[in-house]
Design a protein around this motif. Structure first.
Motif, PDB file in Angstrom:
ATOM      1  N   GLY A 160     -14.492  44.827  52.055  1.00 16.74           N
ATOM      2  CA  GLY A 160     -14.901  45.295  53.245  1.00 16.74           C
ATOM      3  C   GLY A 160     -16.194  45.838  53.466  1.00 16.74           C
ATOM      4  O   GLY A 160     -17.000  45.563  54.382  1.00 16.74           O
ATOM      5  N   TYR A 161     -16.635  46.466  52.414  1.00 18.66           N
ATOM      6  CA  TYR A 161     -18.012  47.041  52.398  1.00 18.66           C
ATOM      7  C   TYR A 161     -19.121  45.746  52.344  1.00 18.66           C
ATOM      8  O   TYR A 161     -20.187  45.680  53.192  1.00 18.66           O
ATOM      9  CB  TYR A 161     -18.461  47.910  51.146  1.00 18.66           C
ATOM     10  CG  TYR A 161     -19.722  48.103  51.113  1.00 18.66           C
ATOM     11  CD1 TYR A 161     -20.486  49.106  52.016  1.00 18.66           C
ATOM     12  CD2 TYR A 161     -20.723  47.504  50.173  1.00 18.66           C
ATOM     13  CE1 TYR A 161     -21.998  49.522  51.958  1.00 18.66           C
ATOM     14  CE2 TYR A 161     -22.139  47.849  50.196  1.00 18.66           C
ATOM     15  CZ  TYR A 161     -22.786  48.784  51.158  1.00 18.66           C
ATOM     16  OH  TYR A 161     -24.021  48.902  50.939  1.00 18.66           O
ATOM     17  N   GLU A 162     -18.657  44.751  51.771  1.00 15.76           N
ATOM     18  CA  GLU A 162     -19.614  43.558  51.644  1.00 15.76           C
ATOM     19  C   GLU A 162     -19.802  43.087  53.061  1.00 15.76           C
ATOM     20  O   GLU A 162     -20.865  42.551  53.248  1.00 15.76           O
ATOM     21  CB  GLU A 162     -19.286  42.629  50.649  1.00 15.76           C
ATOM     22  CG  GLU A 162     -19.333  43.066  49.118  1.00 15.76           C
ATOM     23  CD  GLU A 162     -18.741  41.841  48.261  1.00 15.76           C
ATOM     24  OE1 GLU A 162     -19.340  41.747  46.991  1.00 15.76           O
ATOM     25  OE2 GLU A 162     -17.303  41.243  48.528  1.00 15.76           O
ATOM     26  N   THR A 163     -18.630  43.024  53.598  1.00 15.78           N
ATOM     27  CA  THR A 163     -18.627  42.560  55.150  1.00 15.78           C
ATOM     28  C   THR A 163     -19.634  43.328  56.072  1.00 15.78           C
ATOM     29  O   THR A 163     -20.300  42.939  56.729  1.00 15.78           O
ATOM     30  CB  THR A 163     -17.139  42.361  55.653  1.00 15.78           C
ATOM     31  OG1 THR A 163     -16.407  41.243  54.747  1.00 15.78           O
ATOM     32  CG2 THR A 163     -17.137  41.851  56.938  1.00 15.78           C
ATOM     33  N   GLY A 164     -19.020  44.532  55.936  1.00 18.57           N
ATOM     34  CA  GLY A 164     -19.846  45.623  56.799  1.00 18.57           C
ATOM     35  C   GLY A 164     -21.436  45.647  56.508  1.00 18.57           C
ATOM     36  O   GLY A 164     -22.095  45.612  57.702  1.00 18.57           O
ATOM     37  N   ALA A 165     -21.612  45.682  55.166  1.00 17.89           N
ATOM     38  CA  ALA A 165     -23.170  45.715  55.036  1.00 17.89           C
ATOM     39  C   ALA A 165     -23.867  44.534  55.491  1.00 17.89           C
ATOM     40  O   ALA A 165     -24.951  44.580  55.889  1.00 17.89           O
ATOM     41  CB  ALA A 165     -23.325  45.823  53.454  1.00 17.89           C
ATOM     42  N   ALA A 191      -6.002  49.247  49.183  1.00 17.07           N
ATOM     43  CA  ALA A 191      -6.275  49.852  50.536  1.00 17.07           C
ATOM     44  C   ALA A 191      -7.494  49.277  50.754  1.00 17.07           C
ATOM     45  O   ALA A 191      -8.552  49.370  50.081  1.00 17.07           O
ATOM     46  CB  ALA A 191      -5.995  51.321  50.441  1.00 17.07           C
ATOM     47  N   PRO A 192      -7.454  48.650  52.218  1.00 16.58           N
ATOM     48  CA  PRO A 192      -8.803  48.065  52.452  1.00 16.58           C
ATOM     49  C   PRO A 192      -9.741  48.983  53.114  1.00 16.58           C
ATOM     50  O   PRO A 192      -9.266  50.126  53.662  1.00 16.58           O
ATOM     51  CB  PRO A 192      -7.965  47.037  53.740  1.00 16.58           C
ATOM     52  CG  PRO A 192      -6.999  47.656  54.050  1.00 16.58           C
ATOM     53  CD  PRO A 192      -6.375  48.651  52.980  1.00 16.58           C
ATOM     54  N   THR A 193     -10.799  48.697  53.014  1.00 10.52           N
ATOM     55  CA  THR A 193     -12.134  49.289  53.465  1.00 10.52           C
ATOM     56  C   THR A 193     -12.221  48.596  55.006  1.00 10.52           C
ATOM     57  O   THR A 193     -12.285  47.351  55.039  1.00 10.52           O
ATOM     58  CB  THR A 193     -13.208  49.133  52.666  1.00 10.52           C
ATOM     59  OG1 THR A 193     -13.124  49.971  51.616  1.00 10.52           O
ATOM     60  CG2 THR A 193     -14.582  49.585  53.511  1.00 10.52           C
ATOM     61  N   MET A 194     -12.288  49.262  56.210  1.00  9.46           N
ATOM     62  CA  MET A 194     -12.257  48.733  57.518  1.00  9.46           C
ATOM     63  C   MET A 194     -13.560  48.726  57.902  1.00  9.46           C
ATOM     64  O   MET A 194     -14.391  49.723  57.680  1.00  9.46           O
ATOM     65  CB  MET A 194     -11.339  49.677  58.147  1.00  9.46           C
ATOM     66  CG  MET A 194      -9.638  49.744  57.685  1.00  9.46           C
ATOM     67  SD  MET A 194      -9.146  48.143  57.460  1.00  9.46           S
ATOM     68  CE  MET A 194      -9.012  47.618  59.232  1.00  9.46           C
ATOM     69  N   VAL A 195     -14.103  47.580  58.705  1.00  7.71           N
ATOM     70  CA  VAL A 195     -15.016  47.680  59.236  1.00  7.71           C
ATOM     71  C   VAL A 195     -14.779  47.515  60.848  1.00  7.71           C
ATOM     72  O   VAL A 195     -13.915  46.745  61.240  1.00  7.71           O
ATOM     73  CB  VAL A 195     -15.715  46.282  59.060  1.00  7.71           C
ATOM     74  CG1 VAL A 195     -17.248  46.196  59.837  1.00  7.71           C
ATOM     75  CG2 VAL A 195     -16.068  46.452  57.585  1.00  7.71           C
ATOM     76  N   ALA A 196     -15.433  48.147  61.633  1.00 13.57           N
ATOM     77  CA  ALA A 196     -15.529  48.454  63.126  1.00 13.57           C
ATOM     78  C   ALA A 196     -16.894  48.189  63.691  1.00 13.57           C
ATOM     79  O   ALA A 196     -17.903  48.529  63.417  1.00 13.57           O
ATOM     80  CB  ALA A 196     -14.909  49.663  63.483  1.00 13.57           C
ATOM     81  N   ARG A 197     -16.770  47.010  64.749  1.00 11.07           N
ATOM     82  CA  ARG A 197     -18.194  46.708  65.356  1.00 11.07           C
ATOM     83  C   ARG A 197     -17.872  46.798  67.119  1.00 11.07           C
ATOM     84  O   ARG A 197     -16.722  46.634  67.531  1.00 11.07           O
ATOM     85  CB  ARG A 197     -18.419  45.250  64.973  1.00 11.07           C
ATOM     86  CG  ARG A 197     -19.736  44.910  65.811  1.00 11.07           C
ATOM     87  CD  ARG A 197     -20.372  43.413  65.508  1.00 11.07           C
ATOM     88  NE  ARG A 197     -21.475  43.248  66.054  1.00 11.07           N
ATOM     89  CZ  ARG A 197     -21.839  43.042  67.294  1.00 11.07           C
ATOM     90  NH1 ARG A 197     -20.928  42.977  68.232  1.00 11.07           N
ATOM     91  NH2 ARG A 197     -23.017  42.804  67.751  1.00 11.07           N
ATOM     92  N   ARG A 198     -18.923  47.618  67.555  1.00 12.81           N
ATOM     93  CA  ARG A 198     -18.799  47.798  69.207  1.00 12.81           C
ATOM     94  C   ARG A 198     -20.191  47.215  69.667  1.00 12.81           C
ATOM     95  O   ARG A 198     -21.052  47.316  68.961  1.00 12.81           O
ATOM     96  CB  ARG A 198     -18.623  49.355  69.264  1.00 12.81           C
ATOM     97  CG  ARG A 198     -17.374  49.948  68.695  1.00 12.81           C
ATOM     98  CD  ARG A 198     -17.577  51.513  68.932  1.00 12.81           C
ATOM     99  NE  ARG A 198     -16.424  52.164  68.407  1.00 12.81           N
ATOM    100  CZ  ARG A 198     -16.280  53.435  68.477  1.00 12.81           C
ATOM    101  NH1 ARG A 198     -17.094  54.213  68.931  1.00 12.81           N
ATOM    102  NH2 ARG A 198     -15.157  54.076  67.661  1.00 12.81           N
ATOM    103  N   GLY A 199     -19.943  46.575  70.754  1.00 11.97           N
ATOM    104  CA  GLY A 199     -21.204  45.982  71.273  1.00 11.97           C
ATOM    105  C   GLY A 199     -20.748  45.360  72.489  1.00 11.97           C
ATOM    106  O   GLY A 199     -19.727  45.161  73.057  1.00 11.97           O
ATOM    107  N   MET A 200     -21.742  44.473  73.079  1.00 11.77           N
ATOM    108  CA  MET A 200     -21.569  43.795  74.241  1.00 11.77           C
ATOM    109  C   MET A 200     -21.503  42.363  74.037  1.00 11.77           C
ATOM    110  O   MET A 200     -22.208  41.840  73.038  1.00 11.77           O
ATOM    111  CB  MET A 200     -23.008  44.174  75.259  1.00 11.77           C
ATOM    112  CG  MET A 200     -23.369  45.498  75.664  1.00 11.77           C
ATOM    113  SD  MET A 200     -21.792  46.330  76.415  1.00 11.77           S
ATOM    114  CE  MET A 200     -21.912  45.352  77.889  1.00 11.77           C
TER     115      MET A 200
END
Length: 360
Positions: free
Chosen positions: A132-137, A290-299
């Motif tokens: 999850g971190y690899e994806t988020g980073a 337990a997964p590390t979650m990634v959240a993205r907010r944008g337009m």
């Protein structure tokens, strides 16, 4: 080297060895053969040796290095400097749990010994190997611009997250050797920051215990720390807030608080840009898979959109062992080299030195 299967010795058979490293090493029989366990508690080492089919046990790393042929050693003790230097001096590759070191002299010695002997030294920073971190980073690094970031961790004691494990705690260690280790670590800390008020010294100890993980999270997203702009320490050293300046001028506010009476682990990194934000939220490291979650907010197309991403359930602690094997067998520098531990030691010292209560 014995082919592609590494012969490893484990130094320190306490909590992290029992919960994480021994089970994960056992799950990788094509990569690792555990040939020796070393711990001040002979009873703990012997019990675990029977459980995992390990042929040799020791209470002294020097005896282990003199007796058993090893390709690598996992240093999992509370204080790492003597064991890391012994292993590197013996020509053995090293995986060392956090914190790598307590002061800058130790850091320089470790880095120099690994380079001089042509050995791999990998830090036990599991966060960079978390899917999850690899994806988020990667998402943070792909942002057109990061204007500011926050690194927030609030946590209670570890014990409530460990109740479902059977952890052996030997009481047969030589008390003089245990006391000597404690004195050595205190002296190393004094060399790092000198004599300080109790709350400042406690805050530095907290950074050594957890802050290096948060620094590794920030490094992978923002690059290297260039400066520590300010620090506040309060609540007896159990709460700390620091503003860090990273490459390209990005500021990150790093806040950590210890909450002694709650079963909580809340660790979140957030990067904010002109048109989006990315947040990476970590579970307790003791909750396997337990997964590390990634959240993205944008337009998107003129509309505000929130997305939550679950990458997969692979275990970061297992992934870092796979990576260590690859580094040792191919000679490729690890993702978390000893040099990062040296940088983190300098940053943690700079954080406490920036506190108004620091005594120069």
């Amino acid at each position: 080297m014995s082919g592609t299967r590494l012969r490893v010795g484990i130094v320190g058979t306490g909590l992290v060895a029992q919960v994480m490293h021994l089970p994960h090493l056992q799950s990788l029989p094509d990569l690792y053969e555990i040939v020796a366990l070393c711990d001040l508690s002979a009873r703990t080492a012997q019990t675990l040796a029977r459980r995992y089919g390990v042929p040799h046990t020791f209470t002294d790393i020097g005896d282990m290095l003199d007796t058993v042929e090893l390709d690598a050693a996992l240093i999992l003790t509370p204080y790492h400097y003597p064991q890391v230097m012994a292993a590197l001096s013996a020509g053995v590759h090293v995986f060392v749990e956090k914190p790598m070191c307590v002061n800058l002299a130790e850091a320089a010695d470790m880095v120099d010994a690994a380079r001089r002997n042509g050995l791999i030294g990998q830090l036990g920073y599991h966060k960079p190997y978390d899917p999850g971190y690899e994806t988020g980073a990667a998402m943070v690094r792909a942002m057109s611009a990061v204007r500011m970031a926050t690194m927030y961790v609030a946590h209670g004691p570890n014990e409530p997250f460990l109740e479902h494990y059977e952890i052996l705690r030997g009481n047969d260690a030589d008390p003089d050797r245990v006391a000597a280790t404690g004195r050595a670590m205190r002296q190393a800390q004094q060399q790092a920051i000198g004599e300080q008020p109790e709350h400042v010294a406690r805050a530095y100890g907290g950074l050594l215990g957890s802050g290096c993980h948060q620094l590794s999270i920030m490094r992978g997203c923002l690059g290297r720390v260039e400066d520590v702009l300010s620090t506040e320490i309060w609540n007896g050293g159990r709460s700390i807030a620091a503003t860090l300046k990273f490459e390209r001028g990005v500021r990150c506010v790093f806040t950590a608080v210890f909450m002694p009476d709650i079963r909580l682990f809340d660790e979140t990194f957030t990067a904010c840009g002109d048109d989006s934000s990315t947040a990476i939220r970590f579970p307790s490291p003791f909750l396997k898979h337990a997964p590390t979650m990634v959240a993205r907010r944008g337009m998107e197309n003129g509309r505000y959109v929130e997305r939550e991403i679950t990458t997969d359930y692979r275990e970061a602690f297992r992934n870092e062992l796979i990576h260590f094997h690859r580094s040792v067998t191919t000679g490729t520098p690890p993702r978390t080299p000893l040099e990062h531990g040296a940088e983190d030691a300098a940053t943690m010292i700079a954080i406490v030195r920036s506190c108004p209560d620091f005594v120069t």
